[in-house]
Design a protein around this motif. Structure first.
Motif: not given
Length: 509
Positions: A57-60, A62-73, A75-83
């Protein structure tokens, strides 16, 4: 909710569930049922699925853009959500089928449920990591839990052999992976996939970086049972409990394939010409060795072990294609294979029980006359593995081979089709045995499915059927879920020629 918390929320929920199970297990008197601990693990798994949906929901938004955390290590996006959702579904099905499997003969079932939660945590961490050291941490968390689970049937020689062999060979694979990460750092000065991509794109292709990718391919090839790194698979599958085999043959492989998609297409697209040859060799070797090895097997779990090697080869064919086709084909095939393979092994779990007295193909003779429902489900999953139309297995192979043809690798698709024809022989042999009349003097007890296990089996069957009848929605979603990095060149920058849109997508609409 901060991005840092949301990025690891599915893993946090599973970790908390595993810790609670470990704290609660000693409070239950010896001899009492550990089933409540299993339900706690199920609740934790469902909670992690809800957290993954929240990430979507959050990535949607944000326009399906990846969102990074913990200094860029991370990243959650639709790809990671699927898995994340795929791994959670696999773990949930295994938990439902294991509630009664470990009821009675085992007093340490609590550790089993906790280990499933911890293992899923490591697998999910791998799929959202864009930093190689963090990938390695997730890989080790997943590996250590599966080492223990493989030998969970204590007192049986095959179980001890399974766990020890898996641990020893897994240690070598771990060393290759870690050496590869170290060489990648030496070549680029970083273990970040984004930095790796930028460095390789802006300089001449270094030999050190190619060696790093090759060594990581060896380590990851072991985890997905790709030939020639498959030698552990038949013995480990034969000795491990059937529900553990259902887990380790699907969920860890899904996580590793997610890492490979990020590494090869996002981290090392500049080395495509080199790693493409390595992946092609692995794909052909896995398909041929897996299917030819399965022909000589009489033990059903060993047969499915060689089958999993072959399916790893089919999936690796997708990595030889253009990025858009490769990602959607690999993800779709992973989902289809998970549904049918988990379903088949969970049926074997219910039929054989904890002692697994049904082992050889001969032992399954006439089972269809005693357990028609379970046998029908097993037959359906085997038909899907063959690749018969109206099953997930058919469309998974169709999409992979079509993508290979579009990329100009027609010969590779032909090799895959020939191997699929070979696979028909050993799958049909088991199917024939299920519905054959047993010998009059032979009487074998056959287990039956519990209500909660039946829910998991029906869900696997419906998933396999849905992916074979209406795959369009999942394919359209996957085509928008290609893994990306915030920085680094895309494949289109490295390959200026226009890539035609896959005809498969138009067929499914």
């Amino acid at each position: 909710m901060s991005n840092n918390l949301l990025a690891l929320l599915p893993e946090i929920i599973l970790t908390v569930a595993g810790v609670l199970i470990m704290l609660a297990e000693p409070m239950i008197a010896p001899g009492k049922s550990r089933k409540p601990l299993g339900w706690l693990a199920i609740l934790g798994t469902i909670g992690s699925m809800g957290a993954a949906v929240q990430q979507h929901i959050v990535t949607d938004r944000a326009g399906n853009l990846p969102i990074t955390a913990f200094y860029g290590t991370i990243q959650f996006d639709n790809f990671s959500v699927f898995f994340h959702l795929l791994i959670a579904c696999i773990v949930l099905a295994v938990l439902l089928a294991s509630l009664d499997y470990f009821e009675g003969p085992v007093s340490h079932a609590g550790e089993y449920f906790a280990l499933l939660c911890f293992g899923a945590t490591g697998m999910m961490l791998m799929t959202s990591s864009v930093e190689l050291l963090l990938v390695f941490i997730g890989l080790e968390i997943s590996s250590i839990t599966t080492y223990i689970l493989a030998g969970f049937r204590k007192g049986q020689a095959t179980a001890s052999e399974s766990s020890l062999k898996y641990f020893l060979l897994g240690s070598f694979a771990t060393a290759f992976t870690l050496y590869g990460i170290a060489l990648a750092f030496g070549a680029t000065g970083s273990t970040s996939l984004a930095v790796l991509a930028m460095t390789l794109h802006s300089s001449m292709t270094p030999t050190l970086a190619l060696l790093a990718v090759a060594m990581m391919l060896i380590g990851f090839g072991f985890k997905v049972s790709a030939a020639p790194f498959h030698v552990w698979t038949p013995d480990v599958y034969q000795g491990a409990p059937a529900p553990v085999v259902a887990l380790m043959s699907t969920a860890p492989k899904a996580a590793v394939f997610a890492v490979l998609l990020r590494l090869l297409f996002n981290g090392a697209p500049a080395l495509r010409g080199e790693w493409l040859l390595l992946v092609t060799i692995l794909a052909v070797a896995s398909m041929c060795i897996g299917n030819l090895g399965a022909l000589a097997q009489k033990d059903v779990k060993r047969l499915l072990a060689y089958s999993s090697i072959a399916h790893a080869g089919y999936l690796l064919v997708a990595f030889t294609c253009f990025q858009a086709d490769a990602v959607s084909a690999a993800c779709f095939y992973t989902a289809a294979y998970a549904a049918m393979n988990v379903g088949a092994l969970l049926v074997i779990t219910q039929l054989g029980g904890f002692d697994e007295h049904l082992r050889s193909i001969e032992d399954f003779t006439g089972v269809g006359l005693k357990r028609p429902f379970l046998t029908a489900l097993l037959g359906f999953f085997l038909v899907s593995m063959i690749g018969i139309p109206f099953t997930g297995g058919f469309f998974g192979k169709f999409y992979v081979f079509s993508a290979a043809v579009h990329a100009g690798h027609t010969w590779l698709a032909v090799v895959g089709l020939l191997n699929s024809g070979v696979a028909c022989f050993y799958y049909i042999r088991l199917l024939v045995a299920l519905y054959s009349k047993p010998a009059a003097q032979k009487e074998v007890s056959v287990g039956k499915a519990s209500p909660v296990a039946a829910v998991a089996l029906i869900a696997c069957a419906l998933g396999t059927l849905a992916l074979g009848i209406a795959p369009g929605k999942l394919l359209n979603l996957l085509q928008r879920s290609a893994p990306t990095l915030e920085t680094g060149p895309s494949e289109s920058e490295l390959q200026p020629a226009a890539v035609p849109t896959s005809a498969v997508a138009s067929i499914t609409r």
